[in-house]
Design a protein around this motif. Structure first.
Motif, PDB file in Angstrom:
ATOM      1  N   TRP A 152     -30.252  62.945  39.253  1.00 44.68           N
ATOM      2  CA  TRP A 152     -30.226  61.964  38.526  1.00 44.68           C
ATOM      3  C   TRP A 152     -31.126  61.034  38.363  1.00 44.68           C
ATOM      4  O   TRP A 152     -31.575  60.217  37.461  1.00 44.68           O
ATOM      5  CB  TRP A 152     -28.797  61.325  38.535  1.00 44.68           C
ATOM      6  CG  TRP A 152     -28.507  60.076  37.720  1.00 44.68           C
ATOM      7  CD1 TRP A 152     -28.603  58.682  38.544  1.00 44.68           C
ATOM      8  CD2 TRP A 152     -28.179  60.140  36.462  1.00 44.68           C
ATOM      9  NE1 TRP A 152     -28.211  57.862  37.418  1.00 44.68           N
ATOM     10  CE2 TRP A 152     -27.930  58.556  36.187  1.00 44.68           C
ATOM     11  CE3 TRP A 152     -27.750  60.785  35.465  1.00 44.68           C
ATOM     12  CZ2 TRP A 152     -27.452  58.086  34.935  1.00 44.68           C
ATOM     13  CZ3 TRP A 152     -27.529  60.400  34.170  1.00 44.68           C
ATOM     14  CH2 TRP A 152     -27.541  59.224  34.132  1.00 44.68           C
ATOM     15  N   CYS A 153     -31.681  60.702  39.563  1.00 43.02           N
ATOM     16  CA  CYS A 153     -32.760  59.572  39.894  1.00 43.02           C
ATOM     17  C   CYS A 153     -34.082  60.047  39.791  1.00 43.02           C
ATOM     18  O   CYS A 153     -34.808  59.215  39.587  1.00 43.02           O
ATOM     19  CB  CYS A 153     -32.558  58.690  41.259  1.00 43.02           C
ATOM     20  SG  CYS A 153     -31.039  57.906  41.586  1.00 43.02           S
ATOM     21  N   THR A 154     -34.318  61.247  39.603  1.00 44.95           N
ATOM     22  CA  THR A 154     -35.906  61.650  39.621  1.00 44.95           C
ATOM     23  C   THR A 154     -36.054  62.720  38.599  1.00 44.95           C
ATOM     24  O   THR A 154     -37.260  63.176  38.389  1.00 44.95           O
ATOM     25  CB  THR A 154     -36.146  62.417  40.946  1.00 44.95           C
ATOM     26  OG1 THR A 154     -35.439  63.580  41.142  1.00 44.95           O
ATOM     27  CG2 THR A 154     -36.004  61.651  42.183  1.00 44.95           C
ATOM     28  N   VAL A 155     -35.095  62.938  37.675  1.00 45.40           N
ATOM     29  CA  VAL A 155     -35.527  64.061  36.692  1.00 45.40           C
ATOM     30  C   VAL A 155     -36.496  63.824  35.837  1.00 45.40           C
ATOM     31  O   VAL A 155     -37.184  64.669  35.397  1.00 45.40           O
ATOM     32  CB  VAL A 155     -34.308  64.442  35.994  1.00 45.40           C
ATOM     33  CG1 VAL A 155     -33.566  63.143  34.940  1.00 45.40           C
ATOM     34  CG2 VAL A 155     -33.967  65.409  34.966  1.00 45.40           C
ATOM     35  N   ALA A 156     -36.648  62.542  35.448  1.00 46.03           N
ATOM     36  CA  ALA A 156     -37.710  62.080  34.452  1.00 46.03           C
ATOM     37  C   ALA A 156     -39.338  62.304  35.164  1.00 46.03           C
ATOM     38  O   ALA A 156     -40.101  62.601  34.295  1.00 46.03           O
ATOM     39  CB  ALA A 156     -37.652  60.623  34.024  1.00 46.03           C
ATOM     40  N   GLU A 157     -39.302  62.484  36.550  1.00 45.42           N
ATOM     41  CA  GLU A 157     -40.481  62.592  37.307  1.00 45.42           C
ATOM     42  C   GLU A 157     -40.781  64.190  36.952  1.00 45.42           C
ATOM     43  O   GLU A 157     -42.063  64.437  37.358  1.00 45.42           O
ATOM     44  CB  GLU A 157     -40.359  62.330  38.703  1.00 45.42           C
ATOM     45  CG  GLU A 157     -40.126  61.069  39.042  1.00 45.42           C
ATOM     46  CD  GLU A 157     -39.592  60.689  40.645  1.00 45.42           C
ATOM     47  OE1 GLU A 157     -40.062  61.426  41.433  1.00 45.42           O
ATOM     48  OE2 GLU A 157     -39.049  59.700  40.856  1.00 45.42           O
ATOM     49  N   TRP A 158     -40.137  64.924  36.498  1.00 44.58           N
ATOM     50  CA  TRP A 158     -40.802  66.336  36.051  1.00 44.58           C
ATOM     51  C   TRP A 158     -41.554  66.413  34.938  1.00 44.58           C
ATOM     52  O   TRP A 158     -42.184  67.713  34.531  1.00 44.58           O
ATOM     53  CB  TRP A 158     -39.355  67.310  36.011  1.00 44.58           C
ATOM     54  CG  TRP A 158     -38.796  67.685  37.363  1.00 44.58           C
ATOM     55  CD1 TRP A 158     -37.699  67.019  37.974  1.00 44.58           C
ATOM     56  CD2 TRP A 158     -38.996  68.637  38.269  1.00 44.58           C
ATOM     57  NE1 TRP A 158     -37.093  67.602  39.237  1.00 44.58           N
ATOM     58  CE2 TRP A 158     -38.238  68.977  39.275  1.00 44.58           C
ATOM     59  CE3 TRP A 158     -39.993  70.093  37.996  1.00 44.58           C
ATOM     60  CZ2 TRP A 158     -38.169  69.630  40.309  1.00 44.58           C
ATOM     61  CZ3 TRP A 158     -40.049  70.880  39.207  1.00 44.58           C
ATOM     62  CH2 TRP A 158     -39.134  70.598  40.112  1.00 44.58           C
ATOM     63  N   GLN A 159     -41.571  65.233  34.234  1.00 46.50           N
ATOM     64  CA  GLN A 159     -42.202  65.550  32.853  1.00 46.50           C
ATOM     65  C   GLN A 159     -43.763  65.585  33.290  1.00 46.50           C
ATOM     66  O   GLN A 159     -44.205  66.669  32.362  1.00 46.50           O
ATOM     67  CB  GLN A 159     -41.926  64.205  32.081  1.00 46.50           C
ATOM     68  CG  GLN A 159     -40.450  64.004  31.497  1.00 46.50           C
ATOM     69  CD  GLN A 159     -40.511  62.639  30.443  1.00 46.50           C
ATOM     70  OE1 GLN A 159     -40.447  62.811  29.530  1.00 46.50           O
ATOM     71  NE2 GLN A 159     -40.548  61.679  31.211  1.00 46.50           N
ATOM     72  N   PRO A 160     -44.396  65.024  33.796  1.00 48.43           N
ATOM     73  CA  PRO A 160     -45.946  65.459  34.070  1.00 48.43           C
ATOM     74  C   PRO A 160     -46.265  66.771  34.273  1.00 48.43           C
ATOM     75  O   PRO A 160     -46.867  67.368  33.534  1.00 48.43           O
ATOM     76  CB  PRO A 160     -46.397  64.599  35.395  1.00 48.43           C
ATOM     77  CG  PRO A 160     -45.454  63.210  35.168  1.00 48.43           C
ATOM     78  CD  PRO A 160     -44.122  63.988  34.824  1.00 48.43           C
ATOM     79  N   PRO A 161     -45.558  67.488  35.406  1.00 48.81           N
ATOM     80  CA  PRO A 161     -45.943  68.902  35.623  1.00 48.81           C
ATOM     81  C   PRO A 161     -45.320  69.928  34.384  1.00 48.81           C
ATOM     82  O   PRO A 161     -45.937  70.769  33.945  1.00 48.81           O
ATOM     83  CB  PRO A 161     -45.034  69.330  36.878  1.00 48.81           C
ATOM     84  CG  PRO A 161     -44.228  68.366  37.100  1.00 48.81           C
ATOM     85  CD  PRO A 161     -44.774  67.018  36.495  1.00 48.81           C
ATOM     86  N   ALA A 162     -44.169  69.295  33.831  1.00 50.32           N
ATOM     87  CA  ALA A 162     -43.841  70.193  32.664  1.00 50.32           C
ATOM     88  C   ALA A 162     -44.616  70.015  31.328  1.00 50.32           C
ATOM     89  O   ALA A 162     -45.029  71.320  30.602  1.00 50.32           O
ATOM     90  CB  ALA A 162     -42.293  69.845  32.127  1.00 50.32           C
ATOM     91  N   LEU A 163     -45.170  69.053  31.376  1.00 39.74           N
ATOM     92  CA  LEU A 163     -45.951  68.599  29.970  1.00 39.74           C
ATOM     93  C   LEU A 163     -47.417  69.323  30.348  1.00 39.74           C
ATOM     94  O   LEU A 163     -48.102  69.953  29.369  1.00 39.74           O
ATOM     95  CB  LEU A 163     -46.448  67.222  29.980  1.00 39.74           C
ATOM     96  CG  LEU A 163     -45.221  66.304  29.255  1.00 39.74           C
ATOM     97  CD1 LEU A 163     -45.509  65.131  29.142  1.00 39.74           C
ATOM     98  CD2 LEU A 163     -44.348  67.014  27.917  1.00 39.74           C
ATOM     99  N   ALA A 164     -47.837  69.407  31.654  1.00 37.56           N
ATOM    100  CA  ALA A 164     -49.184  70.039  31.831  1.00 37.56           C
ATOM    101  C   ALA A 164     -49.079  71.540  31.439  1.00 37.56           C
ATOM    102  O   ALA A 164     -49.887  72.050  30.884  1.00 37.56           O
ATOM    103  CB  ALA A 164     -49.290  70.145  33.481  1.00 37.56           C
ATOM    104  N   VAL A 165     -48.229  72.244  31.663  1.00 33.00           N
ATOM    105  CA  VAL A 165     -47.824  73.904  31.175  1.00 33.00           C
ATOM    106  C   VAL A 165     -47.352  73.826  29.874  1.00 33.00           C
ATOM    107  O   VAL A 165     -48.046  74.655  29.058  1.00 33.00           O
ATOM    108  CB  VAL A 165     -46.948  74.368  32.169  1.00 33.00           C
ATOM    109  CG1 VAL A 165     -47.351  74.628  33.556  1.00 33.00           C
ATOM    110  CG2 VAL A 165     -45.544  74.038  32.065  1.00 33.00           C
ATOM    111  N   LEU A 166     -46.727  72.891  29.191  1.00 30.78           N
ATOM    112  CA  LEU A 166     -46.196  73.143  27.766  1.00 30.78           C
ATOM    113  C   LEU A 166     -47.372  72.854  26.699  1.00 30.78           C
ATOM    114  O   LEU A 166     -47.499  73.472  25.714  1.00 30.78           O
ATOM    115  CB  LEU A 166     -44.947  72.314  27.625  1.00 30.78           C
ATOM    116  CG  LEU A 166     -43.772  72.644  28.312  1.00 30.78           C
ATOM    117  CD1 LEU A 166     -42.378  71.577  28.400  1.00 30.78           C
ATOM    118  CD2 LEU A 166     -43.032  73.674  27.801  1.00 30.78           C
ATOM    119  N   CYS A 167     -48.090  71.615  27.163  1.00 32.14           N
ATOM    120  CA  CYS A 167     -49.162  71.353  26.347  1.00 32.14           C
ATOM    121  C   CYS A 167     -50.359  72.283  26.190  1.00 32.14           C
ATOM    122  O   CYS A 167     -51.334  71.898  25.696  1.00 32.14           O
ATOM    123  CB  CYS A 167     -49.328  69.916  26.383  1.00 32.14           C
ATOM    124  SG  CYS A 167     -48.185  68.649  26.158  1.00 32.14           S
TER     125      CYS A 167
END
Length: 356
Positions: A152-167
Motif C-alpha cells: 500500500w505504501c510503496t506501490v507507486a514506487e514501481w512506476q519508474p522501472p515499469a515505465l522504463a520497460v513500457l516506454c
C-alpha cells in the motif's frame, strides 16, 4: 533518470556475481552487502555493463522478499534499461512485481475496511503509518500484514522501472498492458496514489486502426496510430496527417510541434513550442473526448475505434511536448474512405454531417 551518475569506476559484473550467489545462498547479510555495492556501482558503470546488468538484476527480483528492498532492485534494473539494457528481457520480473503490489494494495484496502467499516477513510500511503495497531488490523499473520501494508505504501514506487520497460518496447506494452491496466485504474480510483504515468503507459495503443470522421466535410479516413501518450499528442498528429496533407481544411500544426510528437530521439527537457487546437474530438454519441485523456478513451464501434472530428468550440493551445519523452508517437493515414463506407460509419453515430 533513476540514479545519478558518480565518478568512480566499477566492475559491475563481479559485484553482480556476488549478489547472485548471495541470493542463491539465501544469505541475508551477504545479500544486503552485495546489493549495496551494486547500487553504488551502477551510476558509474559503462553502457556495456548496464546492458549486461539489466536482465541479471531483473531476474533476481522474484528471489527478493516482498518485505525487503524488492522495488529498489526493480528500480536498479529499470535504470539499466534506461542505459540500453533490453526492455523485453527485463519486463516480466519488473511487471510481475507491479502486478503483485497492485493486488496486495487492494487486499490491504479490503482488510482495512473489514477491520474498521467501509465508511472509514483509507490511510495515506506513507510508511510512517505502519505500526503494531495497523498490522493487527490487517490480520493475525504479521508477515502477511507487513507485506500488504508495504505494498500500500510503496506501490507507486514501481512506476519508474515499469515505465522504463513500457516506454521502450511496443512488444512489452502489448504483452502486459491489458492485464495490468484494470488493476492500476482500480487502485488509482481510490485517490491515495498518483499512478497517472503508469496508467497512461499501460493504456498506450500500438498499431491501432482508427476510423476518423470529419463532420464539417462529411469525409472519413482510416488512420493507424501507435505510441501516443495522450490526446494532446493525438490531436497534433491527426491535424498533421489530415490538414497538413490537404484532406480537410484548417490550420496545420507547426513543423516543431510535429517533430516533438514524433522524433525518435528522446525529448531533452521542456520546450516553449505551442500546439494549437484544430478540432473538437468527439465520441460517436457526441460526448467530448478530452485532450487531457487518452486514445484508449475513443469508443470501439463494430470492432474499430471511431472518432469524430468537429469544428473547435473555442480557441485553445497547449505546450507541444509529448507526455512520454522517450516514446515517439505515430499516426499514418492509411486511406480516405469511399463515400458509401463513410456514410455507413456516420450512421453509427448520433452526429449528422454538417457539410453545406
Amino acid at each position: 533518470m533513476i540514479f545519478k551518475r558518480k565518478s568512480k569506476d566499477s566492475d559491475l559484473g563481479a559485484v553482480l556475481s556476488e549478489l547472485e550467489q548471495a541470493v542463491e545462498a539465501r544469505d541475508g547479510g551477504r545479500t544486503e552487502r552485495a546489493f549495496g555495492t551494486v547500487l553504488n556501482g551502477l551510476p558509474q558503470a559503462s553502457e556495456a555493463e548496464r546492458v549486461m546488468a539489466g536482465p541479471r538484476l531483473a531476474a533476481l527480483i522474484p528471489g527478493f522478499p516482498p518485505t525487503g528492498p524488492r522495488v529498489l532492485l526493480a528500480t536498479a534494473a529499470g535504470f539499466c534499461v534506461e542505459g540500453g539494457a533490453d526492455p523485453v528481457r527485463c519486463a516480466e520480473p519488473i511487471l510481475a512485481g507491479v502486478r503483485q503490489d497492485l493486488a496486495d494494495a487492494m487486499e490491504f484496502v479490503r482488510r482495512w475496511r473489514a477491520g474498521g467499516g467501509a465508511g472509514e477513510e483509507l490511510p495515506e500511503a506513507d510508511g510512517k503509518i505502519i505500526d503494531d495497531a495497523l498490522l493487527t488490523r490487517l490480520g493475525d499473520d504479521e508477515y502477511e500484514a507487513t507485506r500488504l501494508a508495504l505494498a500500500w505504501c510503496t506501490v507507486a514506487e514501481w512506476q519508474p522501472p515499469a515505465l522504463a520497460v513500457l516506454c521502450r518496447s511496443a512488444e512489452v506494452r502489448r504483452g502486459y498492458g491489458d492485464g495490468l491496466l484494470p488493476a492500476c485504474r482500480e487502485l488509482a480510483a481510490l485517490e491515495r496514489h498518483d499512478l497517472k504515468c503508469l496508467e497512461y503507459a499501460l493504456a498506450i495503443l500500438d498499431d491501432e486502426p482508427l476510423v476518423v470522421l470529419h463532420r464539417p466535410t462529411g469525409r472519413g479516413f482510416e488512420v493507424r496510430i501507435g505510441g501516443i501518450g495522450d490526446n494532446f499528442q493525438l490531436h497534433t498528429l491527426l491535424a498533421h496527417v489530415l490538414v497538413g496533407s490537404g484532406h480537410v481544411p484548417g490550420t496545420a500544426p507547426t513543423a516543431e510541434s510535429v517533430r516533438l510528437a514524433t522524433d525518435p530521439e528522446p525529448a531533452r527537457g521542456r520546450s516553449d513550442a505551442v500546439a494549437v487546437g484544430t478540432f473538437e474530438l468527439l465520441a460517436p454519441d457526441g460526448e467530448r473526448i478530452w485532450n487531457e485523456g487518452l486514445p484508449d478513451d475513443i469508443p470501439v464501434v463494430e470492432g474499430r475505434r471511431l472518432l469524430v472530428l468537429d469544428e473547435p468550440l473555442y480557441p485553445r493551445s497547449w505546450n507541444a511536448d509529448r507526455f512520454f519523452p522517450h516514446l515517439p508517437g505515430t499516426a499514418e493515414l492509411l486511406r480516405a474512405l469511399p463515400e458509401e463506407e463513410t456514410r455507413t460509419w456516420f450512421a453509427r453515430t448520433s452526429l449528422p454531417v454538417t457539410e453545406a
